[in-house]
Design a protein around this motif. Structure first.
Motif, PDB file in Angstrom:
ATOM      1  N   LEU A 110      55.197  43.172   5.619  1.00 56.83           N
ATOM      2  CA  LEU A 110      56.435  43.804   5.243  1.00 56.83           C
ATOM      3  C   LEU A 110      56.750  43.873   3.927  1.00 56.83           C
ATOM      4  O   LEU A 110      57.002  44.742   3.141  1.00 56.83           O
ATOM      5  CB  LEU A 110      57.545  43.223   6.269  1.00 56.83           C
ATOM      6  N   LEU A 161      54.755  49.529  16.899  1.00 53.43           N
ATOM      7  CA  LEU A 161      54.378  49.589  15.566  1.00 53.43           C
ATOM      8  C   LEU A 161      53.032  50.101  15.335  1.00 53.43           C
ATOM      9  O   LEU A 161      52.659  51.117  14.735  1.00 53.43           O
ATOM     10  CB  LEU A 161      54.859  48.664  14.697  1.00 53.43           C
ATOM     11  N   LEU A 278      59.582  46.751  17.078  1.00 51.24           N
ATOM     12  CA  LEU A 278      60.747  47.054  16.319  1.00 51.24           C
ATOM     13  C   LEU A 278      61.977  47.007  17.230  1.00 51.24           C
ATOM     14  O   LEU A 278      61.691  48.088  18.205  1.00 51.24           O
ATOM     15  CB  LEU A 278      60.903  48.280  15.262  1.00 51.24           C
ATOM     16  N   LEU A 297      60.133  52.185   8.844  1.00 54.07           N
ATOM     17  CA  LEU A 297      59.144  51.313   9.277  1.00 54.07           C
ATOM     18  C   LEU A 297      58.180  51.933  10.102  1.00 54.07           C
ATOM     19  O   LEU A 297      57.071  51.507  10.061  1.00 54.07           O
ATOM     20  CB  LEU A 297      59.920  50.316  10.225  1.00 54.07           C
ATOM     21  N   GLU A 300      55.785  53.789   7.983  1.00 56.31           N
ATOM     22  CA  GLU A 300      54.832  52.890   7.266  1.00 56.31           C
ATOM     23  C   GLU A 300      53.923  52.285   8.225  1.00 56.31           C
ATOM     24  O   GLU A 300      52.760  51.952   8.242  1.00 56.31           O
ATOM     25  CB  GLU A 300      55.712  51.486   6.687  1.00 56.31           C
TER      26      GLU A 300
END
Length: 306
Positions: A110, A161, A278, A297, A300
């Protein structure tokens, strides 16, 4: 005349003593001495005119009155913690977003990307709670989190993610100066590191599993270095002390910058139900700060090589 009730500090001391049924362990948790815990319990008993514990030379146990107060103290402290959390969130304004996540995800993934979010959303201030503890969104002063798990969190929205591929890595210096690594069996002459992690019947890939996938069935894992966290195992590889099994997504930057090399292409997928997610309370899904961080997020994460 109404009898005064114990204060918050005293109530916490009583709750810890009642939960442990041991003044020494309660003292360790609270950062007090056993004598101080015993003294506070005596003060509570005198204040309430109730015997809360039955003491013998070796053990303590709760009286009936103690059990009633113990159950009430759990509820009271929990309610107070939740109220304090809500109050803090109300008073810190709408520009601040507090993110809870573990140290490896923070340092290896991150933090090298977060400047992009700040440039895109200069009106949102990010603060981070770096911990391996699982935070409670109602009790702790956090808004959104990144967790490794199965993604089943009642009352929380969860967005997967990326997949986790576990690969062998080592330092370029080790590869250059150590015994050559031409085939998997050559690893027998190196120190091998991995982590020990199991949840819900699923085991994080270790060297025995990797060797089996590589067609090596006579591997002896008794000499491997077993770490409690991936961060420590990866650091052993960075320091040139071991060949480690690491999560590709977490070491991709170290590989691209030449700090680590991948001696073999074989990787093992973590069980598909486990990944980084997340997470945040369903009730705040339309919060502008949460929505902005979520969209960024996920974008990414989609770029992350796996």
């Amino acid at each position: 005349m109404a009898r005064l009730l114990p204060g918050t500090r005293a109530l916490r001391t009583f709750e810890a003593a009642a939960r442990h049924l041991n003044f020494t362990r309660a003292a360790d948790e609270l950062g007090l001495t056993p004598a101080a815990v015993s003294h506070q319990i005596k003060e509570i008993e005198d204040q309430l005119d109730l015997a809360l514990f039955i003491r013998t030379s070796r053990t303590i146990r709760l009286t009936e009155a103690g059990n009633v107060l113990f159950e009430a103290s759990i509820d009271a402290l929990d309610l107070l913690n939740r109220a304090v959390s809500r109050a803090r969130k109300m008073t810190r304004g709408t520009a601040l977003l507090k993110v809870t996540l573990d140290a490896q995800f923070a340092t290896k993934w991150l933090m090298r990307r977060v400047d992009d979010f700040r440039q895109r959303k200069p009106g949102i201030e990010l603060r981070f709670d770096i911990t391996y503890d699982v935070r409670d969104f109602e009790r702790d002063d956090v808004d959104i989190g990144i967790r490794f798990g199965a993604g089943k969190y009642p009352g929380l929205a969860a967005h997967r993610l990326f997949d986790n591929i576990i690969i062998p890595v080592c330092s370029p210096a080790l590869l250059a100066s150590g015994p050559p690594l031409n085939e998997p069996r050559d690893l027998f002459r190196h120190t091998l590191a991995h982590i020990d992690w199991s949840r819900q019947g699923v085991t994080w890939p270790n060297w025995s599993m990797w060797m089996h996938a590589a067609g090596v069935d006579d591997f002896d894992d008794s000499r491997t270095l077993v770490f409690g966290s991936s961060t420590d195992a990866t650091q052993a590889a960075l320091d040139g002390n071991a060949v480690a099994l690491a999560d590709f997504a977490m070491v991709a930057n170290d590989l691209s910058q030449g700090r680590l090399v991948r001696p073999f292409e074989l990787g093992i997928k973590v069980a598909p139900e486990f990944a980084y997610f997340l997470v945040y309370p369903e009730a705040v899904k339309d919060d502008a700060r949460v929505a902005a961080f979520r969209e960024w997020l996920i974008e990414e994460a989609a770029k992350t090589p796996t």
